[in-house]
Scaffold this motif. Structure first.
Motif, short mmCIF file in Angstrom:
data_model
loop_
_atom_site.label_atom_id
_atom_site.label_comp_id
_atom_site.label_asym_id
_atom_site.label_seq_id
_atom_site.Cartn_x
_atom_site.Cartn_y
_atom_site.Cartn_z
N GLU A 114 9.28 -6.99 0.27
CA GLU A 114 8.93 -6.63 1.65
C GLU A 114 8.07 -5.36 1.67
O GLU A 114 7.08 -5.30 2.40
CB GLU A 114 10.20 -6.42 2.48
N GLU A 115 8.46 -4.37 0.89
CA GLU A 115 7.68 -3.13 0.81
C GLU A 115 6.29 -3.41 0.25
O GLU A 115 5.30 -2.91 0.77
CB GLU A 115 8.39 -2.11 -0.10
N LEU A 116 6.23 -4.19 -0.81
CA LEU A 116 4.95 -4.53 -1.43
C LEU A 116 4.06 -5.27 -0.44
O LEU A 116 2.88 -4.97 -0.31
CB LEU A 116 5.17 -5.38 -2.68
N SER A 117 4.64 -6.20 0.27
CA SER A 117 3.88 -6.97 1.26
C SER A 117 3.34 -6.05 2.35
O SER A 117 2.19 -6.19 2.78
CB SER A 117 4.78 -8.06 1.85
N ALA A 118 4.15 -5.09 2.79
CA ALA A 118 3.69 -4.14 3.82
C ALA A 118 2.52 -3.31 3.30
O ALA A 118 1.53 -3.12 4.01
CB ALA A 118 4.85 -3.23 4.24
N VAL A 119 2.62 -2.83 2.07
CA VAL A 119 1.53 -2.03 1.48
C VAL A 119 0.29 -2.90 1.30
O VAL A 119 -0.83 -2.47 1.59
CB VAL A 119 1.97 -1.40 0.15
N GLN A 120 0.45 -4.15 0.87
CA GLN A 120 -0.69 -5.04 0.69
C GLN A 120 -1.39 -5.30 2.03
O GLN A 120 -2.62 -5.37 2.09
CB GLN A 120 -0.24 -6.37 0.07
N ARG A 121 -0.62 -5.44 3.10
CA ARG A 121 -1.22 -5.65 4.42
C ARG A 121 -2.03 -4.43 4.85
O ARG A 121 -3.11 -4.56 5.42
CB ARG A 121 -0.15 -5.98 5.46
N ILE A 122 -1.52 -3.24 4.54
CA ILE A 122 -2.24 -2.02 4.87
C ILE A 122 -3.52 -1.94 4.06
O ILE A 122 -4.59 -1.66 4.60
CB ILE A 122 -1.34 -0.77 4.63
#
Length: 180
Positions: A114-122
């Motif tokens: 979830e954290e990785l996905s959030a950073v990737q979206r940013i």
């Protein structure tokens, strides 16, 4: 053995040195190739062709910076493939290779993903050039000068784009640390 020693050994026909170089760069070059919106199989084939050309032309080539040569060749080959095929595929933020340890518990893995996905979206919200510079530096470990050589821009531009990328990440999520 450093890159210069590997290249010197390759020029002399040392297959072990060539294998070490291949293992050292293959995955990151494929990952770099994917940033040009190429299908994974095509990226792998193009990178393999670059290594094949390096091996076949080893006696006649005189490469000063092996890392820059590999990344520049990958960039040029990717662009040429896209021009020849006229593909309009767009790359999603989740299509980059990200390593997740197999030992992470299921719950921790879900939190991590979830954290990785959030950073990737940013990161995906960044302008393309800034995003590529950021990924080349933070994921592939290239220095500013190497990024400048690969992308055909000045090191000062790379530095400015990195400052803006880190500032953007901090503004989007101030509780994370992005400064290396």
């Amino acid at each position: 053995m450093d890159e210069n020693q590997l290249y010197a050994a390759i020029k002399k026909g040392d297959e072990d040195a060539f294998s070490r170089l291949f293992e050292l760069y293959y995955k990151s070059l494929c990952n770099f190739c994917l940033r040009y919106s190429l299908p994974t199989a095509v990226a792998e084939e193009l990178v393999s062709d670059i290594f094949l050309k390096l091996w076949n032309d080893r006696k006649t080539m005189d490469i000063k910076n092996l890392r820059s040569f590999l990344y520049t060749s990958t960039k040029n080959t990717s662009i040429n493939w896209l021009k020849s095929k006229r593909h309009g595929i767009t790359l999603g933020p989740d299509e980059h290779l990200w390593v997740v340890s197999a030992q992470i518990s299921h719950e921790n893995r879900m939190i991590f993903e979830e954290e990785l996905s959030a950073v990737q979206r940013i990161i995906a919200k960044m302008p393309e050039q800034r995003r590529n510079i950021f990924l080349l530096n933070r994921i592939d470990g290239l220095k500013y000068k190497e990024i400048a050589d690969v992308m055909g821009i000045s090191p000062f531009t790379v530095q400015n784009q990195m400052v803006m990328a880190v500032r953007f990440l901090y503004e989007q999520c101030p509780n994370r640390k992005y400064s290396g």
